[in-house]
Scaffold this motif. Sequence first.
Motif, PDB file in Angstrom:
ATOM      1  N   ASP A 188       0.840  -1.191   0.000  1.00 34.67           N
ATOM      2  CA  ASP A 188       0.000   0.000   0.000  1.00 34.67           C
ATOM      3  C   ASP A 188       0.877   1.243   0.000  1.00 34.67           C
ATOM      4  OD1 ASP A 188      -1.838   2.006   0.364  1.00 34.67           O
ATOM      5  OD2 ASP A 188      -2.556   1.309   2.314  1.00 34.67           O
ATOM      6  N   ASP A 189       0.911   1.961  -1.122  1.00 27.91           N
ATOM      7  CA  ASP A 189       1.753   3.158  -1.221  1.00 27.91           C
ATOM      8  C   ASP A 189       0.935   4.453  -1.202  1.00 27.91           C
ATOM      9  OD1 ASP A 189       0.557   2.752  -3.655  1.00 27.91           O
ATOM     10  OD2 ASP A 189       2.346   3.049  -4.868  1.00 27.91           O
ATOM     11  N   SER A 190      -0.298   4.372  -0.672  1.00 29.67           N
ATOM     12  CA  SER A 190      -1.181   5.541  -0.682  1.00 29.67           C
ATOM     13  C   SER A 190      -0.639   6.697   0.160  1.00 29.67           C
ATOM     14  CB  SER A 190      -2.583   5.145  -0.192  1.00 29.67           C
ATOM     15  OG  SER A 190      -2.533   4.603   1.127  1.00 29.67           O
ATOM     16  N   GLU A 191       0.204   6.413   1.148  1.00 33.37           N
ATOM     17  CA  GLU A 191       0.749   7.464   2.001  1.00 33.37           C
ATOM     18  C   GLU A 191       2.168   7.856   1.612  1.00 33.37           C
ATOM     19  OE1 GLU A 191       0.277   6.625   6.190  1.00 33.37           O
ATOM     20  OE2 GLU A 191      -1.429   5.328   5.806  1.00 33.37           O
ATOM     21  N   LEU A 192       2.657   7.316   0.524  1.00 36.22           N
ATOM     22  CA  LEU A 192       4.067   7.511   0.168  1.00 36.22           C
ATOM     23  C   LEU A 192       4.397   8.966  -0.148  1.00 36.22           C
ATOM     24  CD1 LEU A 192       6.780   6.155  -0.273  1.00 36.22           C
ATOM     25  CD2 LEU A 192       6.090   5.669  -2.637  1.00 36.22           C
ATOM     26  N   ASP A 193       3.490   9.681  -0.819  1.00 34.32           N
ATOM     27  CA  ASP A 193       3.767  11.074  -1.170  1.00 34.32           C
ATOM     28  C   ASP A 193       3.986  11.924   0.077  1.00 34.32           C
ATOM     29  OD1 ASP A 193       3.635  10.532  -3.845  1.00 34.32           O
ATOM     30  OD2 ASP A 193       1.576  11.238  -4.109  1.00 34.32           O
ATOM     31  N   LYS A 194       3.175  11.710   1.102  1.00 37.07           N
ATOM     32  CA  LYS A 194       3.324  12.469   2.342  1.00 37.07           C
ATOM     33  C   LYS A 194       4.650  12.129   3.024  1.00 37.07           C
ATOM     34  CE  LYS A 194       2.621  14.693   6.181  1.00 37.07           C
ATOM     35  NZ  LYS A 194       3.055  16.110   6.255  1.00 37.07           N
ATOM     36  N   VAL A 195       4.979  10.847   3.082  1.00 38.25           N
ATOM     37  CA  VAL A 195       6.240  10.434   3.695  1.00 38.25           C
ATOM     38  C   VAL A 195       7.419  10.989   2.896  1.00 38.25           C
ATOM     39  CG1 VAL A 195       7.688   8.455   4.265  1.00 38.25           C
ATOM     40  CG2 VAL A 195       5.239   8.371   4.729  1.00 38.25           C
ATOM     41  N   ALA A 196       7.322  10.953   1.568  1.00 35.04           N
ATOM     42  CA  ALA A 196       8.404  11.468   0.729  1.00 35.04           C
ATOM     43  C   ALA A 196       8.603  12.967   0.955  1.00 35.04           C
ATOM     44  CB  ALA A 196       8.093  11.197  -0.739  1.00 35.04           C
ATOM     45  N   GLU A 197       7.513  13.690   1.155  1.00 39.63           N
ATOM     46  CA  GLU A 197       7.621  15.125   1.432  1.00 39.63           C
ATOM     47  C   GLU A 197       8.362  15.372   2.745  1.00 39.63           C
ATOM     48  OE1 GLU A 197       4.649  18.927   2.355  1.00 39.63           O
ATOM     49  OE2 GLU A 197       3.848  17.093   1.450  1.00 39.63           O
ATOM     50  N   ASP A 198       8.030  14.582   3.763  1.00 40.16           N
ATOM     51  CA  ASP A 198       8.702  14.729   5.050  1.00 40.16           C
ATOM     52  C   ASP A 198      10.178  14.342   4.958  1.00 40.16           C
ATOM     53  OD1 ASP A 198       6.400  15.630   6.172  1.00 40.16           O
ATOM     54  OD2 ASP A 198       5.874  13.749   7.173  1.00 40.16           O
ATOM     55  N   ILE A 199      10.473  13.319   4.151  1.00 42.88           N
ATOM     56  CA  ILE A 199      11.865  12.921   3.953  1.00 42.88           C
ATOM     57  C   ILE A 199      12.651  14.058   3.293  1.00 42.88           C
ATOM     58  CG2 ILE A 199      13.392  11.378   2.662  1.00 42.88           C
ATOM     59  CD1 ILE A 199      11.281   9.178   3.036  1.00 42.88           C
ATOM     60  N   ALA A 200      12.036  14.678   2.289  1.00 45.70           N
ATOM     61  CA  ALA A 200      12.710  15.773   1.594  1.00 45.70           C
ATOM     62  C   ALA A 200      12.976  16.948   2.534  1.00 45.70           C
ATOM     63  CB  ALA A 200      11.866  16.228   0.404  1.00 45.70           C
ATOM     64  N   ASN A 201      12.026  17.199   3.452  1.00 40.01           N
ATOM     65  CA  ASN A 201      12.179  18.325   4.375  1.00 40.01           C
ATOM     66  C   ASN A 201      13.219  18.056   5.460  1.00 40.01           C
ATOM     67  OD1 ASN A 201      10.251  19.854   3.024  1.00 40.01           O
ATOM     68  ND2 ASN A 201       8.562  19.070   4.272  1.00 40.01           N
ATOM     69  N   SER A 202      13.271  16.805   5.900  1.00 39.96           N
ATOM     70  CA  SER A 202      14.167  16.469   7.010  1.00 39.96           C
ATOM     71  C   SER A 202      15.504  15.900   6.552  1.00 39.96           C
ATOM     72  CB  SER A 202      13.497  15.445   7.932  1.00 39.96           C
ATOM     73  OG  SER A 202      13.316  14.205   7.254  1.00 39.96           O
ATOM     74  N   THR A 203      15.554  15.448   5.301  1.00 39.42           N
ATOM     75  CA  THR A 203      16.726  14.764   4.713  1.00 39.42           C
ATOM     76  C   THR A 203      17.090  13.508   5.500  1.00 39.42           C
ATOM     77  OG1 THR A 203      18.435  16.006   5.949  1.00 39.42           O
ATOM     78  CG2 THR A 203      17.638  16.963   3.865  1.00 39.42           C
ATOM     79  N   GLU A 204      16.119  12.920   6.188  1.00 36.83           N
ATOM     80  CA  GLU A 204      16.358  11.698   6.946  1.00 36.83           C
ATOM     81  C   GLU A 204      15.196  10.726   6.740  1.00 36.83           C
ATOM     82  OE1 GLU A 204      16.756  12.806  11.008  1.00 36.83           O
ATOM     83  OE2 GLU A 204      18.775  13.608  10.784  1.00 36.83           O
ATOM     84  N   TRP A 205      15.513   9.441   6.773  1.00 41.95           N
ATOM     85  CA  TRP A 205      14.463   8.433   6.757  1.00 41.95           C
ATOM     86  C   TRP A 205      15.059   7.117   7.247  1.00 41.95           C
ATOM     87  CZ3 TRP A 205      14.419   3.951   3.615  1.00 41.95           C
ATOM     88  CH2 TRP A 205      15.474   3.866   2.692  1.00 41.95           C
ATOM     89  N   SER A 206      14.200   6.209   7.631  1.00 43.51           N
ATOM     90  CA  SER A 206      14.655   4.889   8.059  1.00 43.51           C
ATOM     91  C   SER A 206      13.578   3.872   7.739  1.00 43.51           C
ATOM     92  CB  SER A 206      14.963   4.859   9.566  1.00 43.51           C
ATOM     93  OG  SER A 206      13.789   5.082  10.320  1.00 43.51           O
ATOM     94  N   ILE A 207      13.987   2.632   7.638  1.00 40.40           N
ATOM     95  CA  ILE A 207      13.060   1.529   7.420  1.00 40.40           C
ATOM     96  C   ILE A 207      13.327   0.481   8.486  1.00 40.40           C
ATOM     97  CG2 ILE A 207      14.612   0.419   5.762  1.00 40.40           C
ATOM     98  CD1 ILE A 207      12.132  -0.626   4.300  1.00 40.40           C
ATOM     99  N   LYS A 208      12.277  -0.092   9.024  1.00 38.97           N
ATOM    100  CA  LYS A 208      12.417  -1.071  10.091  1.00 38.97           C
ATOM    101  C   LYS A 208      11.623  -2.328   9.720  1.00 38.97           C
ATOM    102  CE  LYS A 208      12.001   0.394  14.335  1.00 38.97           C
ATOM    103  NZ  LYS A 208      11.388   0.889  15.589  1.00 38.97           N
ATOM    104  N   PHE A 209      12.241  -3.471   9.898  1.00 34.89           N
ATOM    105  CA  PHE A 209      11.532  -4.721   9.676  1.00 34.89           C
ATOM    106  C   PHE A 209      12.157  -5.811  10.536  1.00 34.89           C
ATOM    107  CE2 PHE A 209      14.947  -4.641   6.592  1.00 34.89           C
ATOM    108  CZ  PHE A 209      15.437  -5.921   6.597  1.00 34.89           C
ATOM    109  N   TRP A 210      11.421  -6.871  10.710  1.00 30.68           N
ATOM    110  CA  TRP A 210      11.880  -8.014  11.502  1.00 30.68           C
ATOM    111  C   TRP A 210      11.892  -9.229  10.601  1.00 30.68           C
ATOM    112  CZ3 TRP A 210       9.093  -3.982  12.899  1.00 30.68           C
ATOM    113  CH2 TRP A 210       9.472  -3.285  14.052  1.00 30.68           C
ATOM    114  N   MET A 211      12.842 -10.114  10.851  1.00 34.51           N
ATOM    115  CA  MET A 211      12.955 -11.288  10.008  1.00 34.51           C
ATOM    116  C   MET A 211      13.236 -12.517  10.863  1.00 34.51           C
ATOM    117  SD  MET A 211      16.763 -10.772   8.375  1.00 34.51           S
ATOM    118  CE  MET A 211      18.214 -10.671   9.419  1.00 34.51           C
ATOM    119  N   GLU A 212      12.848 -13.647  10.349  1.00 32.94           N
ATOM    120  CA  GLU A 212      13.196 -14.928  10.954  1.00 32.94           C
ATOM    121  C   GLU A 212      14.037 -15.690   9.954  1.00 32.94           C
ATOM    122  OE1 GLU A 212      11.192 -18.984  12.842  1.00 32.94           O
ATOM    123  OE2 GLU A 212      10.005 -17.170  12.628  1.00 32.94           O
TER     124      GLU A 212
END
Length: 256
Positions: A188-212
């Motif tokens: 679901d990428d419906s919120e991606l534009d908003k997140v991308a805008e915040d990334i551009a403003n802050s110049t920071e981002w991170s991704i978190k996931f868990w794996m087995e």
Amino acid sequence: RLFLEDPDPDDPSMPLRKTRGCKYPSEQTDDPDFRDEFGHTCYWYFTSRDVCKKNEAAAKACPMACQSVETCWGSPETTGSSMQIWHRWMDFEPKGSWGTTCVGRSTTPAKEAIQCGLNAPVVDPERCAEVGVQKCGPQDCSAHENDIPKLVACLGDVTWVRPEANDENLFIPCKHIIELHDPTCDWDDSELDKVAEDIANSTEWSIKFWMEVQTSECVQPQMRLLDGSGNTFSWLGGFVEGIVLDRPLGDGCLKD
């Protein structure tokens, strides 16, 4: 404060969130040592999730596998925006040497592969020959968007090639966006534009996931993030080995 300290009606000495309330993603960890009376692990419960509700101990020990807790999103210490890519455990099996591809639901693998071909950098043909790429530079295959066999043939082996750069295994051949696509992992990428805008403003981002990890010798997974032009703008892999391809071109075993 109410969120953190509201008491459990059945045990007022304990906060509700600690006993049966929602859990932050970082708190949702399956117990690697859990075994039920039949020797089943959390991974077994993941593949047989309907059984989770019949075993209270498994649901408690395997919150990720069983999806048995509600996720808390946001916190007083968190700023900016966030989005959840997948809302359940995903079981990935590589579909080829370049793994498995997942695309946002607002687009299609064909559209992304076409864009990848159009945006392949213009480089000296001799450089393409050095790395074994026959279709060198941009390829316009947009006329074949609705005919996948012709689209794949048009794309050929076009991939990102950069002058004087050691990009071994970093850029996926454009056609594999289609050939290795698994529709069950589209996100679901419906919120991606908003997140991308915040990334551009802050110049920071991170991704978190868990794996087995299902092996004892390899560290997995490996992940590429492709932008709208097909460029690998970020990747997760070994610091020493780089990206290791899956079979048959590699063994898919990342050790460092």
